[in-house]
Design an enzyme around this catalytic site. Structure first.
Site, PDB file in Angstrom:
ATOM      1  N   ASN A  76      29.916 -91.572  60.967  1.00 53.68           N
ATOM      2  CA  ASN A  76      28.728 -92.239  61.514  1.00 53.68           C
ATOM      3  C   ASN A  76      27.930 -91.327  62.444  1.00 53.68           C
ATOM      4  OD1 ASN A  76      27.044 -94.408  61.770  1.00 53.68           O
ATOM      5  ND2 ASN A  76      28.458 -95.671  62.990  1.00 53.68           N
ATOM      6  N   HIS A 116      34.663-109.787  64.511  1.00 51.98           N
ATOM      7  CA  HIS A 116      34.013-109.405  65.772  1.00 51.98           C
ATOM      8  C   HIS A 116      33.213-110.570  66.353  1.00 51.98           C
ATOM      9  CE1 HIS A 116      33.847-104.746  65.414  1.00 51.98           C
ATOM     10  NE2 HIS A 116      35.006-105.223  65.026  1.00 51.98           N
ATOM     11  N   ARG A 158      38.185-110.576  67.730  1.00 49.11           N
ATOM     12  CA  ARG A 158      37.943-109.653  68.830  1.00 49.11           C
ATOM     13  C   ARG A 158      36.855-110.273  69.705  1.00 49.11           C
ATOM     14  NH1 ARG A 158      35.287-103.595  68.515  1.00 49.11           N
ATOM     15  NH2 ARG A 158      33.360-104.758  68.771  1.00 49.11           N
ATOM     16  N   TYR A 183      28.091-101.970  74.399  1.00 53.52           N
ATOM     17  CA  TYR A 183      28.766-101.895  73.107  1.00 53.52           C
ATOM     18  C   TYR A 183      29.341-103.256  72.691  1.00 53.52           C
ATOM     19  CZ  TYR A 183      32.429-101.453  69.757  1.00 53.52           C
ATOM     20  OH  TYR A 183      33.208-101.675  68.651  1.00 53.52           O
ATOM     21  N   ASP A 209      38.104-104.591  72.814  1.00 53.44           N
ATOM     22  CA  ASP A 209      37.910-103.141  72.696  1.00 53.44           C
ATOM     23  C   ASP A 209      37.291-102.608  73.988  1.00 53.44           C
ATOM     24  OD1 ASP A 209      37.365-100.566  71.934  1.00 53.44           O
ATOM     25  OD2 ASP A 209      36.353-101.090  70.052  1.00 53.44           O
ATOM     26  N   HIS A 233      36.581 -99.542  74.388  1.00 51.86           N
ATOM     27  CA  HIS A 233      35.670 -98.510  73.870  1.00 51.86           C
ATOM     28  C   HIS A 233      35.588 -97.288  74.785  1.00 51.86           C
ATOM     29  CE1 HIS A 233      32.338 -97.425  71.027  1.00 51.86           C
ATOM     30  NE2 HIS A 233      33.144 -98.096  70.230  1.00 51.86           N
ATOM     31  N   GLU A 250      42.213-102.391  73.158  1.00 53.31           N
ATOM     32  CA  GLU A 250      41.972-101.188  72.342  1.00 53.31           C
ATOM     33  C   GLU A 250      41.222-100.124  73.140  1.00 53.31           C
ATOM     34  OE1 GLU A 250      39.701-102.266  68.890  1.00 53.31           O
ATOM     35  OE2 GLU A 250      38.864-100.253  68.719  1.00 53.31           O
ATOM     36  N   GLU A 282      41.095 -94.747  66.693  1.00 55.07           N
ATOM     37  CA  GLU A 282      40.013 -94.749  65.701  1.00 55.07           C
ATOM     38  C   GLU A 282      39.277 -93.415  65.651  1.00 55.07           C
ATOM     39  OE1 GLU A 282      37.770 -98.156  67.205  1.00 55.07           O
ATOM     40  OE2 GLU A 282      36.135 -96.806  67.709  1.00 55.07           O
ATOM     41  N   ARG A 297      45.483 -97.159  65.331  1.00 56.55           N
ATOM     42  CA  ARG A 297      44.137 -97.585  64.927  1.00 56.55           C
ATOM     43  C   ARG A 297      43.454 -96.607  63.963  1.00 56.55           C
ATOM     44  NH1 ARG A 297      40.955-101.214  64.622  1.00 56.55           N
ATOM     45  NH2 ARG A 297      39.219-100.516  65.895  1.00 56.55           N
ATOM     46  N   HIS A 332      41.233 -99.008  61.705  1.00 58.37           N
ATOM     47  CA  HIS A 332      39.817 -99.133  62.086  1.00 58.37           C
ATOM     48  C   HIS A 332      39.010 -99.589  60.871  1.00 58.37           C
ATOM     49  CE1 HIS A 332      36.090 -96.814  63.717  1.00 58.37           C
ATOM     50  NE2 HIS A 332      36.173 -98.001  64.274  1.00 58.37           N
ATOM     51  N   ASP A 351      31.054 -98.798  59.333  1.00 59.40           N
ATOM     52  CA  ASP A 351      30.853 -97.388  58.986  1.00 59.40           C
ATOM     53  C   ASP A 351      32.032 -96.816  58.193  1.00 59.40           C
ATOM     54  OD1 ASP A 351      31.177 -97.792  62.085  1.00 59.40           O
ATOM     55  OD2 ASP A 351      32.210 -95.900  61.706  1.00 59.40           O
ATOM     56  N   GLU A 353      41.122-104.833  61.075  1.00 65.35           N
ATOM     57  CA  GLU A 353      39.750-105.137  61.517  1.00 65.35           C
ATOM     58  C   GLU A 353      38.867-105.334  60.282  1.00 65.35           C
ATOM     59  OE1 GLU A 353      37.864-101.826  63.483  1.00 65.35           O
ATOM     60  OE2 GLU A 353      36.428-103.114  64.498  1.00 65.35           O
ATOM     61  N   TRP A 398      30.624 -93.948  75.740  1.00 70.38           N
ATOM     62  CA  TRP A 398      30.082 -95.168  75.089  1.00 70.38           C
ATOM     63  C   TRP A 398      31.177 -95.861  74.307  1.00 70.38           C
ATOM     64  CZ3 TRP A 398      29.502 -96.409  69.797  1.00 70.38           C
ATOM     65  CH2 TRP A 398      28.770 -97.599  69.548  1.00 70.38           C
TER      66      TRP A 398
END
Ligand code: KDG
Ligand code: MG
Length: 411
Positions: free
Chosen positions: A37, A122, A147, A159, A219, A221, A245, A271, A292, A321, A325, A348, A411
């Site tokens: 991605n 999600h 999630r 995010y 998550d 992130h 996560e 991930e 993941r 993951h 994407d 997921e 991020w």
């Protein structure tokens, strides 16, 4: 069975995808996902300029040998670009082997260990009412675990929150594609202290509304320091999370030792890991509960099966993951692994957009909260090349974060 032809196909139906298509002298076609991605064209060049010329004339049956050749002969090894390219070759060869054997890939990996794979969706909302609606929507879609991502008071864009306004001609939502099309990444904002204060109140409200049974995930992130992550894990313990996560950035794996000392909230990471070796210490020291890795960024089906067999010795389970994407090809690859291994945990599952599903026809099913890759020979995904050709590549970038004082943040 000789590899006679290799094409790299870039298409952007709802988002960009890079697919390797191998063809053998016996007429079998195999597909592999090489989507990275926001950096898609780097993998396209790696494949077209450096891998495809090496594949023509090779024995399509020699999956492990081809994997080791591509990994070791490049000398430099690892990294997401290299490993996405190798993953695509590995998946395409498993697809071909399945078609040649007239069996779905999971049969070649040892056969099914369960009837289907539990999936999580999600659910998200900028505030609790929106979040509750989203959880209800997911339950109606058949998900049995969700999630939970939420807005934080004072932060405009973060995010994991689905945009309420629609994107892309009114059809797709943010949760289908955080990478925005355009020449520059968009900027989001972040404040860890505000997040740490707010998140436990959201999980408390969700448990009060939906009860103790529903598996809930979250998550982080990559945005916390080790001690912040430890504090969050501890404060979420009363809400019995299925996992927390990416609580800290992936590069500093020792951080998880500190987090683990403070909390019993289960941890999931990986991930953005690329190799089995990235997981070695985390698995051996039992610092995580879920692996993941995504087949696409991890070198394909072969290393994913190996890391899961290693993790099984320590009762660590899979949680591959699976955002959008990961193309339908990469997604199918990890469904076959998940169905076959003993230590499957959860998968997921963000659903692809309708145009993507026209480009990639899939035998996969999602019923009563369970995914199944289907029983078509190979991976069970066909690429409609004419349909793919309607959607040329469009530049897109993932967003990035800045703190209130302007500092760039994870991020
Ligand atoms: O391309 C980046 C996404 O794959 C990532 O942001 C999604 O963290 C993610 C997840 O857990 O699905
Ligand atoms: Mg994630």
């Amino acid at each position: 069975m000789i590899i006679e032809r290799a094409d790299v196909i870039v298409t952007s139906p709802n988002r960009n995808f890079v697919t390797l298509r191998l063809q053998t002298d016996e007429g079998h076609v195999g597909l592999g996902d090489a989507t990275l991605n926001g950096r898609e064209l780097a993998v396209v060049s790696y494949l077209k300029d450096h891998v495809v010329p090496l594949l023509i004339g090779k024995d399509a049956h020699r999956i492990e040998d081809t994997w080791q050749f591509l990994y070791r002969s490049s000398y430099w090894r690892r990294g997401p670009v290299t490993m996405a390219a190798i993953a695509a070759v590995d998946m395409a060869l498993w697809d071909i082997k399945g078609k040649a054997a007239n069996m779905p890939v999971y049969q070649l990996l040892g056969g099914a260990s369960r009837s289907g794979l539990m999936a999580y969706g999600h659910a998200s909302g900028i505030d609790n009412p929106q979040l509750f609606d989203s959880i209800r929507e997911h339950l109606e879609l058949g998900y049995r675990s969700v999630r939970v991502q939420t807005g934080v008071p004072g932060l405009k864009a973060i995010y994991g929150i689905a945009a309420q306004s629609t994107l892309d001609g009114g059809e797709e939502r943010y949760d289908h594609e955080p990478a925005r099309r355009g020449a520059q990444p968009t900027e989001e904002d972040w404040d860890t202290r505000a997040y740490l204060r707010h998140l436990p109140t959201v999980f408390e409200a969700v448990r009060n509304e939906f009860g103790p049974e529903l598996p809930l995930l979250h998550d982080g992130h990559h945005r916390m320091t080790p001690i912040q992550a430890a504090k969050l894990g501890k404060s979420l313990e009363p809400y019995d999370l299925f996992w927390l996560e990416d609580c800290t950035p992936a590069e500093n794996q020792e951080a998880l030792r500190l987090v683990r000392q403070h909390t019993t909230t289960p941890l999931a990471i990986g991930e953005i890991f690329n190799t089995v070796w990235d997981f070695q210490a985390l698995i051996k020291e039992q610092l995580i509960d879920y692996v993941r890795a995504a087949s696409t960024h991890f070198g394909g089906i072969s290393p994913l099966k190996k890391v899961m067999d290693y993790a099984a010795q320590y009762q660590i389970k899979s949680g591959c993951h699976g955002p959008t994407d990961i193309s339908p090809v990469g997604f199918a690859a990890q469904l076959h692994v998940g169905l076959a291994i003993h230590n499957f945990g959860i998968q997921e599952y963000m659903q692809h957009g309708s145009r993507t599903n026209e480009v990639f026809q899939q035998s996969m099913t999602f019923e009563n909260g369970l995914l199944h890759p289907g029983d078509n020979p190979g991976l069970g995904v066909e690429l409609n090349v004419d349909e793919a050709g309607k959607y040329p590549y469009e530049q897109a970038y993932l967003p990035f974060n800045r703190l209130a004082d302007g500092t760039v943040h994870d991020w």
